[in-house]
Design a protein around this motif. Sequence first.
Motif, PDB file in Angstrom:
ATOM      1  N   LYS A   2      38.535  47.903  38.762  1.00  0.00           N
ATOM      2  CA  LYS A   2      39.001  46.982  39.782  1.00  0.00           C
ATOM      3  C   LYS A   2      38.402  45.602  39.580  1.00  0.00           C
ATOM      4  N   ALA A   3      39.032  44.618  40.227  1.00  0.00           N
ATOM      5  CA  ALA A   3      38.623  43.227  40.018  1.00  0.00           C
ATOM      6  C   ALA A   3      37.140  43.025  40.299  1.00  0.00           C
ATOM      7  N   ILE A   6      34.950  44.069  37.514  1.00  0.00           N
ATOM      8  CA  ILE A   6      34.910  43.135  36.392  1.00  0.00           C
ATOM      9  C   ILE A   6      33.876  42.053  36.663  1.00  0.00           C
ATOM     10  N   TYR A   7      33.884  41.534  37.896  1.00  0.00           N
ATOM     11  CA  TYR A   7      32.917  40.487  38.231  1.00  0.00           C
ATOM     12  C   TYR A   7      31.489  41.029  38.144  1.00  0.00           C
ATOM     13  N   GLU A  44      34.874  44.812  47.828  1.00  0.00           N
ATOM     14  CA  GLU A  44      35.952  44.224  47.051  1.00  0.00           C
ATOM     15  C   GLU A  44      36.785  43.270  47.886  1.00  0.00           C
ATOM     16  N   CYS A  46      38.686  39.153  47.469  1.00  0.00           N
ATOM     17  CA  CYS A  46      39.042  38.089  46.538  1.00  0.00           C
ATOM     18  C   CYS A  46      39.419  36.851  47.339  1.00  0.00           C
ATOM     19  N   ASN A 117      44.642  44.742  38.032  1.00  0.00           N
ATOM     20  CA  ASN A 117      43.577  43.809  38.387  1.00  0.00           C
ATOM     21  C   ASN A 117      44.098  42.485  38.896  1.00  0.00           C
ATOM     22  N   CYS A 121      43.355  40.555  42.428  1.00  0.00           N
ATOM     23  CA  CYS A 121      42.741  39.228  42.484  1.00  0.00           C
ATOM     24  C   CYS A 121      43.346  38.333  41.411  1.00  0.00           C
ATOM     25  N   SER A 124      41.291  36.872  38.257  1.00  0.00           N
ATOM     26  CA  SER A 124      40.644  37.871  37.412  1.00  0.00           C
ATOM     27  C   SER A 124      40.342  37.304  36.028  1.00  0.00           C
ATOM     28  N   ALA A 160      44.601  33.599  36.020  1.00  0.00           N
ATOM     29  CA  ALA A 160      43.687  34.495  35.314  1.00  0.00           C
ATOM     30  C   ALA A 160      43.155  33.822  34.045  1.00  0.00           C
TER      31      ALA A 160
END
Length: 290
Positions: A2-3, A6-7, A44, A46, A117, A121, A124, A160
């Motif tokens: 999920k976004a 990744i962060y 989560e 965004c 993803n 967001c 991303s 993105a």
Amino acid sequence: MKAVEIYLLLHLILTASVLVNTFDPITVTVGVISNLWQLFNTHERCDSEWISFNAEGLRADLESKLFGQHIASRVILKAVNGFMSDDNPQKPLVLSLHGRSGTGKNFSQLQQWIKGNATNCERSMFIFDEMDEMNPGLIDSIKSFLNHYKKLDGVSYRKAIFIFLSNAGGEVITETALDFWKEGRNRDEIKLIDLETSLSASAFNDINSGFWHSRLIDDNLVDFFIPFLPLEYRHVVQCAMAEMKAKGLEPDQDVAAELAKDLIYFPKSERVFSVQGCKTIEKRLYHYID
């Protein structure tokens, strides 16, 4: 993934590689670009409350953690700042990072991963490591995501960032840097224009590259092909000094110089560039500290 994950992953890359694991310049760059976003907790979401662009943080990290890479620092800083300042970009930002020293998912998995993803967001970031290990043709399955489409199946990808990491073109980069050295010219005189066309061609024509005959290159969807130059002795010294500081030690120029001197350099007779960059600094440091 999920976004938010990744962060978090990018945040961990930055903190784990603090200055040195380091010093694989491309790895460090991926880490510092994580300063595009500030992750405040693992819920989560965004929006601007949770994800904010930190331009000064990006600049500071590039200056303090990326040694000997004036081209990459300048291009990345300008490209990312400009992109993040644009509330309505016409396409995603696509950067391909190349230098010396993941297996691809299948087509449908790759497409669904990106779509999922970006749906979560729009800001991303997608990082494709070891493009040289990816099957040729696979990366073309994401071509539509990198194009100028406003939306695809109701999802916008324009905000993105896509980053590709590759060894393709490493020899061209080294040859150019060595030519400048032999001519007595400062490596800071090397410009993006001196290498970008060669890097693009090298990636496109390398049958072992995931970019081999790729439509991403053919259709000019990669915004910048960014070279990472081989590191010289003085850059290794900087790495060692930074590693000491990161470990809470008093930086010692003599220790850093001795450590750097003992590394292997090439070409063998001239000893200009570090074979492993600064990758072994962390492991070797305590051997030189009394």
